[in-house]
Design a protein around this motif. Structure first.
Motif, PDB file in Angstrom:
ATOM      1  N   ASP A 107       0.856  -1.184   0.000  1.00 47.47           N
ATOM      2  CA  ASP A 107       0.000   0.000   0.000  1.00 47.47           C
ATOM      3  C   ASP A 107       0.898   1.242   0.000  1.00 47.47           C
ATOM      4  O   ASP A 107       2.054   1.181   0.344  1.00 47.47           O
TER       5      ASP A 107
ATOM      6  N   PRO B  13      -0.187  -8.219  10.497  1.00 48.08           N
ATOM      7  CA  PRO B  13      -1.230  -8.755  11.391  1.00 48.08           C
ATOM      8  C   PRO B  13      -2.467  -9.242  10.633  1.00 48.08           C
ATOM      9  O   PRO B  13      -3.055 -10.265  10.988  1.00 48.08           O
ATOM     10  N   LEU B  14      -2.846  -8.519   9.577  1.00 50.05           N
ATOM     11  CA  LEU B  14      -3.995  -8.939   8.770  1.00 50.05           C
ATOM     12  C   LEU B  14      -3.719 -10.277   8.109  1.00 50.05           C
ATOM     13  O   LEU B  14      -4.546 -11.195   8.137  1.00 50.05           O
ATOM     14  N   GLN B  18      -5.599 -13.747   8.861  1.00 51.97           N
ATOM     15  CA  GLN B  18      -6.299 -14.412   7.753  1.00 51.97           C
ATOM     16  C   GLN B  18      -5.779 -15.828   7.555  1.00 51.97           C
ATOM     17  O   GLN B  18      -6.551 -16.763   7.328  1.00 51.97           O
ATOM     18  N   ALA B  21      -7.197 -18.011  10.220  1.00 52.21           N
ATOM     19  CA  ALA B  21      -8.619 -18.311   9.991  1.00 52.21           C
ATOM     20  C   ALA B  21      -8.798 -19.351   8.907  1.00 52.21           C
ATOM     21  O   ALA B  21      -9.745 -20.136   8.933  1.00 52.21           O
TER      22      ALA B  21
ATOM     23  N   PRO C  58     -13.786 -11.296   8.203  1.00 47.70           N
ATOM     24  CA  PRO C  58     -12.657 -12.112   7.740  1.00 47.70           C
ATOM     25  C   PRO C  58     -12.446 -13.389   8.551  1.00 47.70           C
ATOM     26  O   PRO C  58     -11.710 -14.265   8.128  1.00 47.70           O
ATOM     27  N   ARG C  59     -13.113 -13.570   9.692  1.00 47.38           N
ATOM     28  CA  ARG C  59     -12.824 -14.712  10.560  1.00 47.38           C
ATOM     29  C   ARG C  59     -13.442 -16.004  10.034  1.00 47.38           C
ATOM     30  O   ARG C  59     -12.954 -17.099  10.346  1.00 47.38           O
ATOM     31  N   HIS C 100     -15.971  -8.629   3.018  1.00 41.72           N
ATOM     32  CA  HIS C 100     -14.557  -8.830   3.348  1.00 41.72           C
ATOM     33  C   HIS C 100     -13.741  -7.593   2.994  1.00 41.72           C
ATOM     34  O   HIS C 100     -12.973  -7.070   3.814  1.00 41.72           O
ATOM     35  N   ALA C 104     -11.692  -5.098   5.710  1.00 36.50           N
ATOM     36  CA  ALA C 104     -10.232  -5.188   5.795  1.00 36.50           C
ATOM     37  C   ALA C 104      -9.527  -3.996   5.161  1.00 36.50           C
ATOM     38  O   ALA C 104      -8.321  -3.846   5.310  1.00 36.50           O
ATOM     39  N   THR C 106      -8.110  -0.193   4.009  1.00 40.30           N
ATOM     40  CA  THR C 106      -7.577   0.989   4.688  1.00 40.30           C
ATOM     41  C   THR C 106      -8.553   2.167   4.618  1.00 40.30           C
ATOM     42  O   THR C 106      -8.396   3.147   5.335  1.00 40.30           O
ATOM     43  N   VAL C 160      -5.963  -4.983  13.386  1.00 37.43           N
ATOM     44  CA  VAL C 160      -5.571  -6.356  13.045  1.00 37.43           C
ATOM     45  C   VAL C 160      -6.200  -6.721  11.708  1.00 37.43           C
ATOM     46  O   VAL C 160      -5.538  -6.730  10.675  1.00 37.43           O
ATOM     47  N   LEU C 161      -7.489  -7.015  11.720  1.00 28.78           N
ATOM     48  CA  LEU C 161      -8.169  -7.337  10.465  1.00 28.78           C
ATOM     49  C   LEU C 161      -8.860  -6.124   9.865  1.00 28.78           C
ATOM     50  O   LEU C 161      -9.066  -6.058   8.659  1.00 28.78           O
ATOM     51  N   ARG C 163      -8.134  -2.729   8.770  1.00 26.72           N
ATOM     52  CA  ARG C 163      -6.879  -2.023   8.519  1.00 26.72           C
ATOM     53  C   ARG C 163      -7.098  -0.548   8.201  1.00 26.72           C
ATOM     54  O   ARG C 163      -6.209   0.096   7.615  1.00 26.72           O
TER      55      ARG C 163
END
Lengths: 107, 66, 340
Positions: A107, B13-14, B18, B21, C58-59, C100, C104, C106, C160-161, C163
């Protein structure tokens, strides 16, 4: 105090299927045994998340792998949009075309 | 199809969550964040680091000679 | 099946509960109501119809009626709010919404919830003054409950997920209703739903961008101000494209209606006039737009890829303000009938 867990739910067995860039399991075979048709497939594919930085990074890596290690031919693909996950059909297509993938999230 | 995942540190971390999971264990190459918006010299540093990491992973996978 | 009940023997008051939530990473930072078994049972007793829900990214965990109800309790919902929450949850699970990606990213998008039809009055959703702000329980708790389900069951944990670079206040709650004072049929009716149906529409949206126009006296003048507000180069809609929402205040809507404007003619006019001059876009961004397949139309960029992507609704109270609500781009405005 006894409470109901707000994070609880049922786990899907389907969640092992990678559907987005960044989630392709290393070593995943997608129905093709390594080397089974390697001679017919290109060596390495870069798959970017469609952000400009990721694309440029993969382009540079692919060129250097070819120039310095003779690894090729190499391709460069991208998700149609950074806003959505990769179409499973795209992943299947890449698995059929290439032996290795370098996936970039930048990014 | 074997794969290597290049990720910037901010997104690690993402990616880790993921992968957990989805019960996956990706080969990761982590580079400093960001990649976008850099000067050519700054980008070259990121590119060198990513390239070195990918080469190391390809060697460990037996795709490149040690 | 594993029990979904957690025993917290040392938690016996609001402060201890808040600490327990913080320790577990639960909640949005504001106080929540403990989802005791009794409260969850009461919430479920008022839920007449089951809604088919799938795994939440996302989990990848599928919410149960009890976990949805637990989050509704935590958010402060009343049992009567559950059908609206379930409809919103089903709507964000539509593939077109792209849950999703919206969780997730930005980008600062939040799950916007717009309520149309009889549920507005029946449950007390605010479609009038300060409808996008604080002060109305239904608006506050339904939007919040949806975000809590996505946080707790979906796992969209900030940092974390989730972003998001900066996030937005809308991530706490973003819920309002369409006004009965609209001079036109509601957006839900114009989208094919019956006036007697309660409908929830969701969109992954930025917070509202205010359109202040106290000086204009005609519809055409108001549209000039709106077009100028929409024509900014920093939205996702410019290059990701996708939906956006014009939420007209009732006084602006009345002036437009008086002058013969309709939602369709407003949409067509703004498509032609809400344009971003090329020289307002940097060279680097122009290259990025090209990579996304977006080129200027003459000497300006359009604000999305088709007039039909602009949705129009009416809400608010007295005053000369409207709002433009851009979206994540890679999403759609998705509507579901409230069950029950």
């Amino acid at each position: 105090m006894r409470i109901v867990d707000p994070t609880s739910g049922a786990t899907s067995e389907d969640t092992t299927v990678a559907a987005a860039a960044g989630t392709t399991p290393a070593g995943a075979v997608s129905g093709l045994r390594r080397g089974s048709s390697a001679a017919l497939r290109a060596a390495l594919c870069g798959l970017s998340n469609s952000k400009p930085g990721a694309h440029d990074l993969l382009d540079a890596i692919g060129r250097r792998l070819a120039d310095e290690h003779g690894l090729g031919p190499n391709g460069l693909e991208a998700k149609p949009s950074a806003a959505v996950g990769a179409d499973p059909a795209l992943l299947d297509h890449l698995a059929a075309q290439y032996r290795l993938a370098v996936v970039a999230i930048g990014d | 199809m074997r794969s290597i995942l290049v990720v910037t540190s901010s997104f690690l971390p993402l990616v880790t969550a993921q992968a957990k999971a989805r019960r996956a264990d990706p080969r990761l190459v982590v580079v400093d964040h960001p990649i976008g918006g850099l000067s050519p010299a700054e980008f070259a540093g990121r590119s060198d680091a990513a390239y070195a990491g990918v080469v190391a992973e390809l060697r460990s996978m037996g795709e490149l000679a040690p | 099946m594993t029990s979904d009940v957690i025993d917290l023997p040392d938690v016996d008051d609001a402060w201890a509960w808040a600490a327990a939530c913080e320790e577990r990473g639960w909640g949005d930072g504001l106080p929540t109501v403990p989802p005791t078994e009794e409260r969850v049972a009461a919430m479920l007793a008022a839920t007449p119809t089951a809604v088919d829900l799938g795994p939440l990214p996302p989990r990848g965990v599928t919410p149960t009626p009890r976990s949805v109800a637990a989050n509704a309790v935590m958010a402060g919902c009343r049992p009567a709010d559950m059908p609206v929450l379930l409809a919103a949850l089903a709507a964000v699970q539509d593939e077109a919404y792209n849950l999703h990606g919206t969780l997730a990213t930005t980008h600062p998008c939040a799950p916007m919830v717009m309520v149309s039809g009889p549920a507005r009055a029946a449950l007390g959703f605010n479609a009038g003054g300060n409808c996008l702000g604080q002060g109305t329980r239904a608006n506050a708790v339904v939007g919040r409950a949806l975000s809590l389900v996505l946080l707790h069951v979906g796992g969209a944990t900030p940092g974390v997920l989730d972003r998001s670079t900066q996030g937005s206040p809308a991530k706490y709650t973003f819920c309002f209703a369409e006004s009965d004072e609209s001079p036109w049929p509601s957006s839900a009716v114009r989208r094919g739903f019956g006036a007697e149906q309660s409908v929830v529409s969701v969109m992954a949206a930025e917070p509202p961008h205010n359109v202040n126009d106290h000086g204009s006296t005609t519809g055409a003048e108001i549209l000039l101000t709106i077009a100028g507000t929409m024509a900014q180069p920093g939205s996702n809609n410019v290059y990701v494209r996708g939906p956006h929402l014009l939420l007209l205040g009732p006084e602006h809507a009345a002036t437009l209606h008086r002058d013969g404007w309709t939602p369709d003619s407003i949409r067509a006019h703004l498509w032609e006039h809400a344009r971003i001059p090329v020289d307002h876009v940097s060279d680097g961004n122009r290259r990025q737009f090209v990579e996304w397949g977006v080129e200027p139309d003459g000497d300006a960029y359009t604000v999305s890829d088709a007039p039909g992507n602009l949705h129009i609704a009416v809400a608010g109270g007295a005053g000369k303000h409207s709002a433009w609500i851009p979206s994540f781009g890679g999403t759609e405005l998705v509507s579901r009938v409230v069950p029950g």
